[in-house]
Structures are given as structure tokens and as C-alpha cells.
Design a protein around this motif. Sequence first.
Motif, PDB file in Angstrom:
ATOM      1  N   ARG A  20      50.865  13.026  21.313  1.00  0.00           N
ATOM      2  CA  ARG A  20      50.240  11.799  21.710  1.00  0.00           C
ATOM      3  C   ARG A  20      48.919  11.719  22.142  1.00  0.00           C
ATOM      4  O   ARG A  20      47.970  10.963  21.835  1.00  0.00           O
TER       5      ARG A  20
ATOM      6  N   SER B 271      46.279  12.805  19.670  1.00  0.00           N
ATOM      7  CA  SER B 271      46.004  11.808  18.519  1.00  0.00           C
ATOM      8  C   SER B 271      45.112  10.554  19.073  1.00  0.00           C
ATOM      9  O   SER B 271      44.112  10.342  18.392  1.00  0.00           O
TER      10      SER B 271
ATOM     11  N   ARG C 186      41.380   9.880  18.019  1.00  0.00           N
ATOM     12  CA  ARG C 186      41.023   8.661  17.488  1.00  0.00           C
ATOM     13  C   ARG C 186      39.969   8.157  18.088  1.00  0.00           C
ATOM     14  O   ARG C 186      39.002   7.482  17.456  1.00  0.00           O
TER      15      ARG C 186
ATOM     16  N   ILE D 128      47.357  19.851  16.849  1.00  0.00           N
ATOM     17  CA  ILE D 128      48.431  19.080  16.359  1.00  0.00           C
ATOM     18  C   ILE D 128      48.976  19.830  15.105  1.00  0.00           C
ATOM     19  O   ILE D 128      50.237  19.504  14.971  1.00  0.00           O
TER      20      ILE D 128
ATOM     21  N   ASP E  64      52.244   8.755  14.438  1.00  0.00           N
ATOM     22  CA  ASP E  64      51.776   8.552  13.211  1.00  0.00           C
ATOM     23  C   ASP E  64      50.635   7.547  12.879  1.00  0.00           C
ATOM     24  O   ASP E  64      49.617   7.908  12.282  1.00  0.00           O
TER      25      ASP E  64
ATOM     26  N   THR F 290      48.464   6.018  15.104  1.00  0.00           N
ATOM     27  CA  THR F 290      47.312   6.456  15.580  1.00  0.00           C
ATOM     28  C   THR F 290      46.729   7.877  15.133  1.00  0.00           C
ATOM     29  O   THR F 290      45.329   7.708  14.813  1.00  0.00           O
ATOM     30  N   LEU F 291      47.312   8.796  14.713  1.00  0.00           N
ATOM     31  CA  LEU F 291      47.008   9.927  14.047  1.00  0.00           C
ATOM     32  C   LEU F 291      46.371   9.474  12.671  1.00  0.00           C
ATOM     33  O   LEU F 291      45.072  10.357  12.388  1.00  0.00           O
TER      34      LEU F 291
ATOM     35  N   SER G  81      40.419  18.533   9.383  1.00  0.00           N
ATOM     36  CA  SER G  81      41.224  17.239   9.115  1.00  0.00           C
ATOM     37  C   SER G  81      41.995  17.089   7.864  1.00  0.00           C
ATOM     38  O   SER G  81      43.058  16.915   7.699  1.00  0.00           O
TER      39      SER G  81
ATOM     40  N   ARG H 216      50.602  18.419   7.442  1.00  0.00           N
ATOM     41  CA  ARG H 216      51.565  17.118   7.445  1.00  0.00           C
ATOM     42  C   ARG H 216      52.335  16.778   6.196  1.00  0.00           C
ATOM     43  O   ARG H 216      53.489  16.418   6.352  1.00  0.00           O
TER      44      ARG H 216
END
Length: 142
Positions: free
Chosen positions: A25, A28, A32, A63, A75, A77-78, A111, A118
Motif C-alpha cells: 500500500r 503504491s 502514484r 511490489i 489495486d 492506486t497501483l 512498470s 501481476r
Amino acid sequence: VATSACSLLIELASDNPAAYVGVIRLASERLRRLGSGAGSVSSDYVYYFVPGPWLSVKLLQLIQCFPPNQDASVDPTLCNALEAILDSAKECPKSKKIQYSNARNSVLFESINLIIHRDTDTNLLVRAANQLGTFLCHRETN
């Protein structure tokens, strides 16, 4: 300091991800804020128009130490952070210097690596694949 802390957390989370799941959290949220543009971070952390590229890469790597869908509340926010990074790749280059290109691409490639790791958002996967296709079609050797 934050980059060093991320390096330590990467090693700790690699050994025991369950003990450090709360870090997702925080990472992320920080990602952001970094991805929302150079105006959102101190000018001390902006390298050739890229806000905190080293920290961004470390946060993305951190992450990736956790299995996908570890914390569903993170999710959105990421995903927003990853979308911002992919959006920034579409922008016109702000500099022709190689340092700018390297910093921007390092965050972009990490990224994309996280998106593939993911494998939860089809839209992000398609955008990442399209971005990689753009790089493959580019005439530059690097």
C-alpha cells in the motif's frame, strides 16, 4: 534514504513476503505520487524531467516481491500509477539527451515488468504490449 529503505525491504520481502505485505500500500501510494508528474515532487528528486526514477524503479521492484492480488484494496492506486507511467511514455520527449531517455525508459520497462508479473488488468497488459511493440519498431538500436 527512501531508495536505500526500498533496497532493504526488497531483500526482506524476498525472504518472507507475508511479513511485509503492508508495504504494498505504501509503495503504491508513493509510486502514484511520483507518477503524477514532476510538479508533485521536490525539484531535488527530478532527474532530466523524470521525477525520482531510481526510487520509482525500486518501488516497482518491491511490489514485484509479492504475489499478485495480495491486497485488493491497493489495486486501484497501483493501476492508476501504472497508467500514469504508460501515459508519460506517450508524451513528446522533453529533452533529447540520453539521460532523459534512459531515466524514462528504466521506469517504463520496470512498470511493464510489474504489469506482466501481476497479470490482473487486461487493459494494462494490452497497453504494455503495445508500448513494447513501439520500441521494437523503433529505428534506434537501443
